[in-house]
Write an enzyme that holds these catalytic residues in place. Structure first.
Site, PDB file in Angstrom:
ATOM      1  N   ASN A 116     -30.876 -21.982 -46.425  1.00  0.00           N
ATOM      2  CA  ASN A 116     -30.494 -22.111 -45.019  1.00  0.00           C
ATOM      3  C   ASN A 116     -31.725 -22.296 -44.137  1.00  0.00           C
ATOM      4  O   ASN A 116     -32.785 -21.704 -44.367  1.00  0.00           O
ATOM      5  CB  ASN A 116     -29.609 -20.944 -44.555  1.00  0.00           C
ATOM      6  CG  ASN A 116     -30.105 -19.575 -44.929  1.00  0.00           C
ATOM      7  OD1 ASN A 116     -30.844 -19.407 -45.894  1.00  0.00           O
ATOM      8  ND2 ASN A 116     -29.700 -18.582 -44.169  1.00  0.00           N
ATOM      9  N   VAL A 117     -31.546 -23.150 -43.131  1.00  0.00           N
ATOM     10  CA  VAL A 117     -32.626 -23.501 -42.203  1.00  0.00           C
ATOM     11  C   VAL A 117     -32.103 -23.258 -40.798  1.00  0.00           C
ATOM     12  O   VAL A 117     -31.215 -23.981 -40.321  1.00  0.00           O
ATOM     13  CB  VAL A 117     -33.043 -24.979 -42.390  1.00  0.00           C
ATOM     14  CG1 VAL A 117     -34.132 -25.354 -41.390  1.00  0.00           C
ATOM     15  CG2 VAL A 117     -33.516 -25.231 -43.828  1.00  0.00           C
ATOM     16  N   ASN A 143     -32.344 -22.331 -36.504  1.00  0.00           N
ATOM     17  CA  ASN A 143     -32.894 -23.014 -35.339  1.00  0.00           C
ATOM     18  C   ASN A 143     -32.772 -22.098 -34.134  1.00  0.00           C
ATOM     19  O   ASN A 143     -31.789 -21.345 -34.019  1.00  0.00           O
ATOM     20  CB  ASN A 143     -32.101 -24.310 -35.104  1.00  0.00           C
ATOM     21  CG  ASN A 143     -32.796 -25.244 -34.156  1.00  0.00           C
ATOM     22  OD1 ASN A 143     -32.873 -24.993 -32.963  1.00  0.00           O
ATOM     23  ND2 ASN A 143     -33.314 -26.329 -34.680  1.00  0.00           N
ATOM     24  N   ALA A 144     -33.742 -22.175 -33.227  1.00  0.00           N
ATOM     25  CA  ALA A 144     -33.703 -21.369 -32.007  1.00  0.00           C
ATOM     26  C   ALA A 144     -32.443 -21.658 -31.201  1.00  0.00           C
ATOM     27  O   ALA A 144     -31.932 -20.784 -30.492  1.00  0.00           O
ATOM     28  CB  ALA A 144     -34.949 -21.634 -31.160  1.00  0.00           C
ATOM     29  N   ALA A 145     -31.949 -22.897 -31.289  1.00  0.00           N
ATOM     30  CA  ALA A 145     -30.615 -23.232 -30.754  1.00  0.00           C
ATOM     31  C   ALA A 145     -29.648 -22.917 -31.891  1.00  0.00           C
ATOM     32  O   ALA A 145     -29.427 -23.746 -32.778  1.00  0.00           O
ATOM     33  CB  ALA A 145     -30.559 -24.694 -30.343  1.00  0.00           C
ATOM     34  N   GLU A 176     -25.599 -24.145 -48.502  1.00  0.00           N
ATOM     35  CA  GLU A 176     -24.654 -24.989 -49.235  1.00  0.00           C
ATOM     36  C   GLU A 176     -24.718 -26.431 -48.747  1.00  0.00           C
ATOM     37  O   GLU A 176     -24.727 -27.372 -49.532  1.00  0.00           O
ATOM     38  CB  GLU A 176     -23.215 -24.487 -49.039  1.00  0.00           C
ATOM     39  CG  GLU A 176     -22.930 -23.130 -49.635  1.00  0.00           C
ATOM     40  CD  GLU A 176     -23.156 -21.989 -48.664  1.00  0.00           C
ATOM     41  OE1 GLU A 176     -24.148 -22.044 -47.902  1.00  0.00           O
ATOM     42  OE2 GLU A 176     -22.361 -21.047 -48.678  1.00  0.00           O
ATOM     43  N   CYS A 233     -18.920 -25.189 -44.240  1.00  0.00           N
ATOM     44  CA  CYS A 233     -19.354 -25.530 -45.608  1.00  0.00           C
ATOM     45  C   CYS A 233     -18.155 -25.785 -46.513  1.00  0.00           C
ATOM     46  O   CYS A 233     -18.186 -26.671 -47.364  1.00  0.00           O
ATOM     47  CB  CYS A 233     -20.229 -24.430 -46.179  1.00  0.00           C
ATOM     48  SG  CYS A 233     -21.887 -24.413 -45.450  1.00  0.00           S
TER      49      CYS A 233
END
Ligand code: THU
Length: 141
Positions: free
Chosen positions: A45-46, A48-50, A58, A92
């Site tokens: 998983n990546v 984000n600040a948003a 997945e 997902c």
């Protein structure tokens, strides 16, 4: 059903967690897609600040397999440091339903070694799919 994936697949999915970028949740997830020709595509998983721009492990693995693989997915393995085997989010599940065979095995696990073997269709029964769009001017067959 309580059933572990082959040990090599479980280890590969656990290793994929090391690549997670999770500064907000601290919840690292690893995923592995194995394709029918035996190739492996990893995901983590990546975030984000948003927050809504974050991507689950997945989907990273599934999209890599879709764009870099030659053959369809044959299995998906997902693992996290959760009390129970990790459970995929709704988005997902929808992406699995789009890109994977309905009866494809999906192995969900945790670091304690608890595993569940399920399928794409069991995770999202009655999924909205391309059949619903036939005759509506869509381009999918
Ligand atoms: N997450 C996944 O990557 N896969 C799952 O199956 C459950 C949730 C991620 C999204 C977010 O980065 C973090 O875990 C907390 O929700």
């Amino acid at each position: 059903m309580r059933e572990a994936p082959p040990a090599a697949w479980a280890e590969a999915a656990r290793s994929a967690r090391d690549r997670a970028y999770v500064p907000y949740s601290g919840f690292a997830v690893g995923a592995l897609v194995v394709t029918t020709d035996g190739r492996a595509f990893f995901g983590a998983n990546v975030e984000n600040a948003a927050y809504p721009a974050s991507i689950c492990a997945e989907r990273v693995a599934l999209v890599k397999a879709a764009t870099e693989g030659e053959t369809p997915p044959a299995a998906l393995i997902v693992v996290a440091d959760s009390a129970e085997p990790v459970t995929p989010c709704g988005v997902c599940r929808q992406v699995m339903a789009e890109l994977c065979p309905p009866e494809m095995p999906v192995y969900l696990g945790n670091l304690a070694g608890d595993w569940i073997r399920t399928t794409v269709t069991a995770l999202l029964p009655g999924a909205f799919g391309k059949e619903a769009l036939s005759g509506h001017g869509g381009r999918a067959e």
